[in-house]
Design a protein around this motif. Structure first.
Motif, PDB file in Angstrom:
ATOM      1  N   PHE A 168      13.585   1.488  13.149  1.00  0.00           N
ATOM      2  CA  PHE A 168      12.658   2.489  13.668  1.00  0.00           C
ATOM      3  C   PHE A 168      11.498   2.682  12.707  1.00  0.00           C
ATOM      4  CE2 PHE A 168      16.582   3.722  15.779  1.00  0.00           C
ATOM      5  CZ  PHE A 168      16.145   4.039  17.061  1.00  0.00           C
ATOM      6  N   ILE A 169      10.332   2.886  13.280  1.00  0.00           N
ATOM      7  CA  ILE A 169       9.183   3.406  12.549  1.00  0.00           C
ATOM      8  C   ILE A 169       8.840   4.686  13.296  1.00  0.00           C
ATOM      9  CG2 ILE A 169       6.790   3.091  11.827  1.00  0.00           C
ATOM     10  CD1 ILE A 169       7.240   0.077  11.926  1.00  0.00           C
ATOM     11  N   GLY A 170       9.139   5.815  12.693  1.00  0.00           N
ATOM     12  CA  GLY A 170       9.009   7.084  13.404  1.00  0.00           C
ATOM     13  C   GLY A 170       9.979   7.103  14.567  1.00  0.00           C
ATOM     14  N   ILE A 186       9.569  -5.691   4.156  1.00  0.00           N
ATOM     15  CA  ILE A 186      10.401  -4.547   3.773  1.00  0.00           C
ATOM     16  C   ILE A 186      11.767  -4.638   4.445  1.00  0.00           C
ATOM     17  CG2 ILE A 186      10.629  -2.030   3.910  1.00  0.00           C
ATOM     18  CD1 ILE A 186       7.510  -1.930   3.687  1.00  0.00           C
ATOM     19  N   VAL A 187      11.788  -5.005   5.734  1.00  0.00           N
ATOM     20  CA  VAL A 187      13.060  -5.156   6.454  1.00  0.00           C
ATOM     21  C   VAL A 187      13.908  -6.240   5.796  1.00  0.00           C
ATOM     22  CG1 VAL A 187      14.119  -5.854   8.659  1.00  0.00           C
ATOM     23  CG2 VAL A 187      12.178  -4.271   8.651  1.00  0.00           C
ATOM     24  N   PRO A 223       0.851  -1.206   0.000  1.00  0.00           N
ATOM     25  CA  PRO A 223       0.000   0.000   0.000  1.00  0.00           C
ATOM     26  C   PRO A 223       0.883   1.252   0.000  1.00  0.00           C
ATOM     27  CG  PRO A 223      -0.775  -1.594   1.614  1.00  0.00           C
ATOM     28  CD  PRO A 223       0.550  -2.094   1.106  1.00  0.00           C
ATOM     29  N   PRO A 224       0.387   2.347  -0.547  1.00  0.00           N
ATOM     30  CA  PRO A 224       1.198   3.568  -0.711  1.00  0.00           C
ATOM     31  C   PRO A 224       1.873   4.078   0.567  1.00  0.00           C
ATOM     32  CG  PRO A 224      -0.906   3.802  -1.826  1.00  0.00           C
ATOM     33  CD  PRO A 224      -0.954   2.506  -1.094  1.00  0.00           C
ATOM     34  N   GLU A 225       1.207   3.963   1.712  1.00  0.00           N
ATOM     35  CA  GLU A 225       1.789   4.488   2.949  1.00  0.00           C
ATOM     36  C   GLU A 225       3.094   3.789   3.350  1.00  0.00           C
ATOM     37  OE1 GLU A 225      -1.523   1.593   4.293  1.00  0.00           O
ATOM     38  OE2 GLU A 225      -1.266   3.090   2.729  1.00  0.00           O
ATOM     39  N   GLU A 259       6.442   5.434   1.817  1.00  0.00           N
ATOM     40  CA  GLU A 259       6.923   6.657   2.445  1.00  0.00           C
ATOM     41  C   GLU A 259       7.688   6.394   3.740  1.00  0.00           C
ATOM     42  OE1 GLU A 259       3.453   9.097   2.863  1.00  0.00           O
ATOM     43  OE2 GLU A 259       2.996   8.952   0.730  1.00  0.00           O
ATOM     44  N   LEU A 260       7.674   5.164   4.228  1.00  0.00           N
ATOM     45  CA  LEU A 260       8.373   4.836   5.469  1.00  0.00           C
ATOM     46  C   LEU A 260       9.880   4.912   5.272  1.00  0.00           C
ATOM     47  CD1 LEU A 260       6.505   1.766   6.964  1.00  0.00           C
ATOM     48  CD2 LEU A 260       6.706   4.036   7.949  1.00  0.00           C
ATOM     49  N   ASN A 261      10.550   5.500   6.219  1.00  0.00           N
ATOM     50  CA  ASN A 261      12.003   5.545   6.200  1.00  0.00           C
ATOM     51  C   ASN A 261      12.507   4.598   7.283  1.00  0.00           C
ATOM     52  OD1 ASN A 261      14.647   6.189   5.788  1.00  0.00           O
ATOM     53  ND2 ASN A 261      14.545   8.159   6.816  1.00  0.00           N
ATOM     54  N   LEU A 262      12.560   3.324   6.953  1.00  0.00           N
ATOM     55  CA  LEU A 262      12.996   2.315   7.917  1.00  0.00           C
ATOM     56  C   LEU A 262      14.520   2.246   7.906  1.00  0.00           C
ATOM     57  CD1 LEU A 262      10.565  -0.646   7.168  1.00  0.00           C
ATOM     58  CD2 LEU A 262      10.541   0.834   9.160  1.00  0.00           C
ATOM     59  N   ASN A 263      15.142   2.698   8.969  1.00  0.00           N
ATOM     60  CA  ASN A 263      16.592   2.565   9.088  1.00  0.00           C
ATOM     61  C   ASN A 263      16.883   1.249   9.779  1.00  0.00           C
ATOM     62  OD1 ASN A 263      17.295   4.995   7.905  1.00  0.00           O
ATOM     63  ND2 ASN A 263      16.988   6.113   9.809  1.00  0.00           N
TER      64      ASN A 263
END
Length: 102
Positions: A35-37, A81-82, A6-8, A11-15
């Motif tokens: 991290f998520i946020g 994603i990870v 999904p689009p959201e 936009e995640l910046n998973l470091n």
């Protein structure tokens, strides 16, 4: 296909941060966090890289999974994603030696 999120999620910046690696003859054990946020999630993983190409199996605790759900994300998609980022090398490997010298 599995890479369709999904689009959201785009936009995640998973470091992804790897704290420890124990290399084996067939697989390596990884531990780290992402991290998520502002929320930090600890994970462990097995990384295989021999026959059939790269593969990583990432695990998080049940409480981390529930926390990810609470902030509005699907834990399974986050883990995909990870895993993808680890395979593609989009990670930071933390050097314990540098931390001790600081």
């Amino acid at each position: 296909m599995i890479n369709e999120y999904p689009p959201e999620y785009y936009e995640l910046n998973l470091n992804i941060n790897i704290k420890n690696v124990v290399e084996g003859t067939v697989a390596s054990k990884l531990s780290g966090f992402f991290f998520i946020g502002e929320d930090r999630f600890v994970f462990s993983a097995l990384a295989f890289g021999r026959i059939g190409g790269q593969n990583v199996n990432v695990k998080i605790s049940k409480s981390s999974s529930n926390e990810i759900k609470k902030i509005g994300y699907d834990p399974e998609i986050i883990l995909q994603i990870v895993q993808k980022k680890i395979i593609e090398g989009e990670i930071t490997i933390l050097d314990a030696k540098k931390k001790k010298n600081v």
